[in-house]
Write a protein that holds these residues in place. Structure first.
Motif, mmCIF file in Angstrom:
data_model
loop_
_atom_site.group_PDB
_atom_site.id
_atom_site.type_symbol
_atom_site.label_atom_id
_atom_site.label_comp_id
_atom_site.label_asym_id
_atom_site.label_seq_id
_atom_site.Cartn_x
_atom_site.Cartn_y
_atom_site.Cartn_z
ATOM 1 N N GLY A 202 0.972 -1.147 -0.071
ATOM 2 C CA GLY A 202 -0.082 0.050 0.044
ATOM 3 C C GLY A 202 0.846 1.200 0.013
ATOM 4 N N ALA A 203 0.150 2.323 -0.361
ATOM 5 C CA ALA A 203 1.190 3.664 -0.570
ATOM 6 C C ALA A 203 1.665 4.056 0.770
ATOM 7 N N ALA A 204 0.871 3.650 1.917
ATOM 8 C CA ALA A 204 1.327 4.146 3.306
ATOM 9 C C ALA A 204 2.853 3.534 3.510
ATOM 10 N N TYR A 205 2.849 2.024 3.038
ATOM 11 C CA TYR A 205 4.105 1.543 3.505
ATOM 12 C C TYR A 205 5.472 1.853 2.736
ATOM 13 N N ARG A 206 5.370 2.853 1.721
ATOM 14 C CA ARG A 206 6.437 3.143 0.940
ATOM 15 C C ARG A 206 7.358 3.812 1.571
ATOM 16 N N THR A 207 6.915 4.502 2.709
ATOM 17 C CA THR A 207 7.854 5.405 3.406
ATOM 18 C C THR A 207 8.190 5.042 4.729
ATOM 19 N N HIS A 208 7.474 3.785 5.471
ATOM 20 C CA HIS A 208 7.992 3.391 6.754
ATOM 21 C C HIS A 208 7.952 2.016 6.599
ATOM 22 N N GLY A 209 8.036 1.333 5.564
ATOM 23 C CA GLY A 209 7.731 -0.280 5.386
ATOM 24 C C GLY A 209 9.051 -0.925 4.661
ATOM 25 N N ILE A 210 9.176 -2.031 4.967
ATOM 26 C CA ILE A 210 10.319 -2.952 4.440
ATOM 27 C C ILE A 210 9.920 -4.276 4.453
ATOM 28 N N LEU A 211 10.649 -5.124 3.416
ATOM 29 C CA LEU A 211 10.381 -6.551 3.263
ATOM 30 C C LEU A 211 11.411 -7.456 4.075
ATOM 31 N N ALA A 212 11.099 -8.379 4.591
ATOM 32 C CA ALA A 212 11.908 -9.358 5.130
ATOM 33 C C ALA A 212 11.469 -10.964 5.082
ATOM 34 N N PRO A 213 12.639 -11.612 5.234
ATOM 35 C CA PRO A 213 12.348 -13.016 4.762
ATOM 36 C C PRO A 213 11.284 -13.607 5.279
ATOM 37 N N GLY A 214 10.235 -14.204 4.587
ATOM 38 C CA GLY A 214 9.020 -14.766 5.441
ATOM 39 C C GLY A 214 8.493 -15.913 4.956
ATOM 40 N N GLN A 215 9.348 -16.674 4.234
ATOM 41 C CA GLN A 215 8.978 -17.903 3.614
ATOM 42 C C GLN A 215 9.708 -19.065 4.515
ATOM 43 N N ASP A 216 9.103 -20.317 4.696
ATOM 44 C CA ASP A 216 9.642 -21.409 5.452
ATOM 45 C C ASP A 216 10.483 -21.031 6.507
ATOM 46 N N ILE A 217 9.948 -20.195 7.315
ATOM 47 C CA ILE A 217 10.549 -19.602 8.673
ATOM 48 C C ILE A 217 10.715 -20.795 9.776
ATOM 49 N N GLU A 218 11.540 -21.159 10.090
ATOM 50 C CA GLU A 218 11.733 -22.353 11.135
ATOM 51 C C GLU A 218 11.599 -21.953 12.360
ATOM 52 N N GLY A 219 10.732 -22.426 13.527
ATOM 53 C CA GLY A 219 10.361 -21.950 14.656
ATOM 54 C C GLY A 219 9.806 -23.076 15.402
ATOM 55 N N ALA A 220 9.789 -22.453 16.926
ATOM 56 C CA ALA A 220 8.970 -23.697 17.853
ATOM 57 C C ALA A 220 7.567 -23.898 17.635
ATOM 58 N N ALA A 221 7.505 -24.942 17.893
ATOM 59 C CA ALA A 221 5.816 -25.353 17.983
ATOM 60 C C ALA A 221 5.570 -25.861 19.248
ATOM 61 N N PRO A 222 4.204 -25.596 20.213
ATOM 62 C CA PRO A 222 3.802 -26.027 21.346
ATOM 63 C C PRO A 222 3.991 -27.706 21.277
ATOM 64 N N GLY A 223 4.605 -28.012 22.523
ATOM 65 C CA GLY A 223 4.893 -29.573 22.942
ATOM 66 C C GLY A 223 6.237 -29.783 22.550
ATOM 67 N N GLY A 225 8.028 -29.527 19.768
ATOM 68 C CA GLY A 225 8.567 -29.459 18.235
ATOM 69 C C GLY A 225 8.937 -28.248 17.527
ATOM 70 N N LEU A 226 9.319 -28.660 16.104
ATOM 71 C CA LEU A 226 9.653 -27.226 15.332
ATOM 72 C C LEU A 226 8.720 -27.364 14.152
ATOM 73 N N ALA A 227 8.579 -26.248 13.448
ATOM 74 C CA ALA A 227 7.804 -25.934 12.383
ATOM 75 C C ALA A 227 8.237 -25.122 11.369
ATOM 76 N N SER A 228 8.190 -25.060 10.212
ATOM 77 C CA SER A 228 8.375 -24.179 9.316
ATOM 78 C C SER A 228 7.173 -23.383 8.653
ATOM 79 N N LEU A 229 7.005 -22.183 8.962
ATOM 80 C CA LEU A 229 5.863 -21.343 8.421
ATOM 81 C C LEU A 229 5.940 -20.105 7.799
ATOM 82 N N THR A 230 5.227 -19.718 6.845
ATOM 83 C CA THR A 230 5.327 -18.805 6.067
ATOM 84 C C THR A 230 4.244 -17.747 5.971
ATOM 85 N N GLY A 231 4.651 -16.289 6.024
ATOM 86 C CA GLY A 231 3.823 -15.218 6.104
ATOM 87 C C GLY A 231 4.618 -14.044 6.839
#
Length: 805
Positions: A202-223, A225-231
């Motif tokens: 969106g237009a508002a994000y041009r001045t104060h927004g950046i992209l960062a890696p968000g695909q298959d990011i590995e992290g902890a899962a309850p219990g 385990g580990l999981a790879s999530l995207t978003g």
């Protein structure tokens, strides 16, 4: 992909200072519940603070979401997953709840912006430097609710950086809080750096927004385990963690913590979009550029070295003592020199209040609007359910895939350092509210759904001094029906006949009359504080002590026998005979319950049609109290925090009568000062404008010290009317011949430099100006308010000085 590998493990360890964060840096996480029993959190300095979400972490979608995001920040070295800042102090404030049905009511993945504002204010008061929010609510214009906007302004004033996801609708759309100009907005990128198809722009994000890696990011899962999530949910902590590392680098270089300067560094060092036409669709999807963590860290370190090496020309050939250097903030133009020792948190600045428009939910895509946890493809529509409160959350479930993770290389332990110290129900469509930025399981965008222990709370009382109106609620249908059966039948006239009808438990007059004779039923209701239709607190009076009725308790029959003496009492008290009889025959009740009981009737009086009732009309109620760690569920399903109300300081008043009192005082003072009051209607409008600033423009939750001082100033009738009268008559105190009435310019609240030991003092300053001649000097009136107790108090008389604060 592991978070530290994404940003460059080797380069992060090559940085001087604290490559794993600094205990003096505090990062707050506003997300779902976190499973703190996961091995990656063993040894982490994490504190779960009390919010409206009090359930422990489970296997639900929001617990998966919160645990995953938390591990990207706080996963410890030599554990299954190392986060970006495991050595930082972490605050966990659950705002997204797993439950979407049953006792919790509503939709777990969505929360009202009001609850988000509560959590942000709490994080700031607890000393957070960086706030991570992997969620948001899609709006038509990117405008936040006024209370959320005020909380974000508080962050801006205190120097706190808020990092928030842009959402995952795959559309040109704005969501709050990411669209707010003071927030660092984060979109999700693929491994090759291109924006993910699901990431918003969106237009508002041009001045104060950046992209960062968000695909298959590995992290902890309850219990465990580990999981790879995207978003974008999982791109956001990479940016927040990098910002915390920059703050740690600032401290390691001998400077002060400046989180907002760290955020600006991330924007200025981001890799600019490589496209010829900045308005081309593909270029707009790239926001303001892509995160370059290594470059940002190098920039802070290089800038610090350059600043400490600055010398004067005369001394260039000789060694310069450390005292002669003029170090400045690493990143921020014209930054002030830092103190010699690291400061754990920025100093408070004047509290200015912004009043953005309330958000208007839009639905351009099949994704329901609301503040949600961002991440993955559009979530499925919410399941139909019973009516819920205004901010209801959509349920989303992520696909979590566990994967083995090799142990990370041993990390250099940071030197220990002291941590900073801190300081009627709403109804709306079921699709509104803040939702988490949900994530995808694995790399299949089609499978994108949302996914993701108690370690104690901070001590000390959390005081509240709020302004609003009184509401009431029945927690269950059984409780409501119980009142209906206990209340007496009412007689109404239908045509020429009198007919008895069943009582209405929602009729404030009938309820008031019932409680008048049955005060023991007062605590069976859920009393609430309402601000412009939004329920913000449940009110629970403190236990009554030494209650004194002060009147003889007689039965109605006895009162009728003594009708003559009762009539004399009625005349003396200027009340009706029936009213006096009812008063004498009513059992005692606590002060707080009496105010609540009378307020619901006083607020419903039609002043225009019943002029004789004008003096009994109630437009505002002040509520001093303590914010407890408990919550309660309203009949609508909304969950609100409970405030224990203190008897001292519970007042009701009518704005029009206050205006009349101020006008009378002004006219009397104007005669003494030889000032002409030309237009009484204009004067009335001026006074109402002042009141509107206090009760509408500066509307707040009454939690911070500054807000409690401001609210108390607006309810202290003597000081308030005196301030208005003196401020409008400022012309007599300013050099010049004009006798015009002055007008209100600004109101600011700042930490007072003068205070009693053990107290919390705030300076409330109102500045007035001559609207017909702005060349004349402004005049400021300053009140010092001590807000360390449940009932604030004014210290000494107000101070007057020429000019603005």
């Amino acid at each position: 992909m592991k978070p530290r590998a994404i940003l460059g493990e080797g380069a992060l360890h090559a940085q001087p200072g604290q490559p794993l964060g600094d205990p003096r840096v505090c990062v707050a996480l506003l997300d779902g519940p976190v499973d703190l029993t996961h091995p990656c959190f063993a040894g982490a300095d994490l504190t779960r603070l009390t919010t409206v979400v009090q359930e422990p972490a489970g296997q639900g979608p929001m617990s998966r979401h919160g645990t995953h995001v938390a591990s990207l920040l706080f996963g410890m070295p030599d554990s299954p997953l190392t986060g970006l800042v495991p050595r930082c102090r972490g605050l966990l404030l659950p705002v997204f709840r797993d439950g979407g049905n049953g006792a919790h009511g509503g939709d777990g993945g969505r929360v009202p912006q009001l609850d988000l504002a509560r959590a942000i204010e709490r994080a700031v008061e607890e000393g957070a430097h960086v706030i991570n929010l992997s969620g948001g609510e899609r709006t038509a214009d990117g405008q936040a609710d006024p209370l959320l906007a005020r909380a974000l302004r508080l962050c801006e004033d205190r120097g706190v950086l808020v990092v928030s996801a842009v959402g995952n609708d795959g559309a040109d759309t704005l969501q709050v809080p990411a669209a707010h100009p003071s927030v660092l907005a984060v979109g999700a990128a693929a491994a090759d750096g291109r924006p993910l198809d699901i990431s918003n722009w969106g237009a508002a994000y041009r001045t104060h927004g950046i992209l960062a890696p968000g695909q298959d990011i590995e992290g902890a899962a309850p219990g465990g385990g580990l999981a790879s999530l995207t978003g974008s949910s999982f791109a956001t902590p990479l940016v927040a963690g990098t910002a915390a590392l920059l703050v740690a680098a600032q401290l390691a270089g001998g400077g002060a913590a400046d989180p907002r300067a760290a955020g600006q560094t991330l924007l200025t060092t981001a890799t600019a979009p490589d496209c010829a036409d900045p308005d081309a669709p593909d270029c707009r999807r790239r926001l303001g550029g892509s995160l370059d963590a290594v470059r940002a860290l190098a920039h802070v370190t290089r800038t610090r070295k350059e600043e400490t090496a600055v010398t004067t020309p005369a001394a260039a050939s000789a060694p310069v003592p450390q005292e002669a250097t003029a170090p400045q903030q690493a990143v921020a133009p014209a930054a002030a020199p830092p103190p010699p020792a690291p400061a754990p948190a920025p100093a408070p600045t004047p509290v200015a209040v912004a009043v953005p428009q309330a958000p208007a939910p839009q639905t351009p895509a099949p994704v329901p609007a609301g503040v949600t946890a961002d991440g993955g493809a559009p979530a499925p529509p919410p399941v139909a359910q019973a009516p819920a409160p205004a901010p209801v959350q959509a349920q989303v479930q992520p696909q979590v895939q566990a994967a083995p993770v090799p142990a990370p290389p041993p990390a250099q332990a940071p030197e220990p350092a002291p941590a900073p110290t801190a300081y009627a129900p709403t109804y709306a469509p079921s699709h509104s509210g803040v939702r988490p930025a949900c994530g995808c399981g694995g790399s299949d965008p089609a499978a994108c759904t949302c996914g993701g222990g108690d370690v104690g709370t901070t001590g000390g009382r959390r005081l509240v001094y709020a302004i609003g109106t009184i509401g009431f609620d029945y927690p269950t249908e059984a409780r409501r029906d119980g009142f209906r059966q206990q209340m007496p039948y009412v007689t109404t006239t239908v045509g020429e006949e009198e007919v008895e009808q069943e009582p209405d438990p929602y009729n404030v007059t009938q309820l008031h009359d019932y409680l008048l004779g049955a005060p023991w039923a007062c605590d069976k209701l859920t009393w609430t504080l309402v601000m412009d239709g939004a329920t913000v607190y449940a009110l629970e009076p403190e236990a009554p002590v030494a209650m004194d009725w002060g009147q003889p308790l007689v039965l109605p029959e006895e009162a009728q026998e003594k009708r003559k003496s009762v009539a004399e009492l009625a005349a003396a008290k200027d009340k009706g005979l029936d009213e006096i009889i009812a008063m004498l025959s009513s059992p005692p009740v606590s002060t707080v319950y009496r105010v609540f009981r009378d307020a619901i009737v006083g607020q419903a009086i039609n002043v225009e049609r019943q002029e004789d009732k004008r003096a009994d009309y109630i437009s505002r109620v002040s509520i001093p109290g303590v914010l407890t760690d408990r919550t309660t569920r309203l009949y609508s399903g909304q969950i609100v925090p409970v405030v224990e109300v203190k008897s001292r300081g519970v007042y009701t008043w009518h704005e029009s009568l206050l205006v009349d009192a101020v006008i009378h005082q002004i006219t009397e003072e104007a005669k003494k000062e030889n000032t002409e009051v030309r237009n009484m209607d204009e004067l009335r409008l001026t006074i109402r404008a002042f009141l509107d600033k206090i009760y509408y423009q500066f509307r707040n939750l009454g939690q911070t010290s500054a807000d409690r001082a401001l609210n108390f100033m607006g309810t202290n009738t003597y000081s308030f009317s005196n301030l208005l009268a003196q401020g409008l008559l400022s012309a007599s105190k300013v050099p010049g011949s004009s006798k015009n009435l002055y007008a209100l310019d600004t109101i600011t609240v700042t930490k007072s430099p003068y205070c009693r030991i053990g107290s919390d003092c705030q300076d409330v300053t109102a500045t007035f100006y001559d609207p017909e001649d702005e060349r004349r000097s402004r005049l400021s009136y300053q009140f010092t308010i001590d807000v360390s107790d449940d009932l604030p108090v004014s210290l000494a008389p107000y101070h007057t000085f020429l000019g603005s604060y």
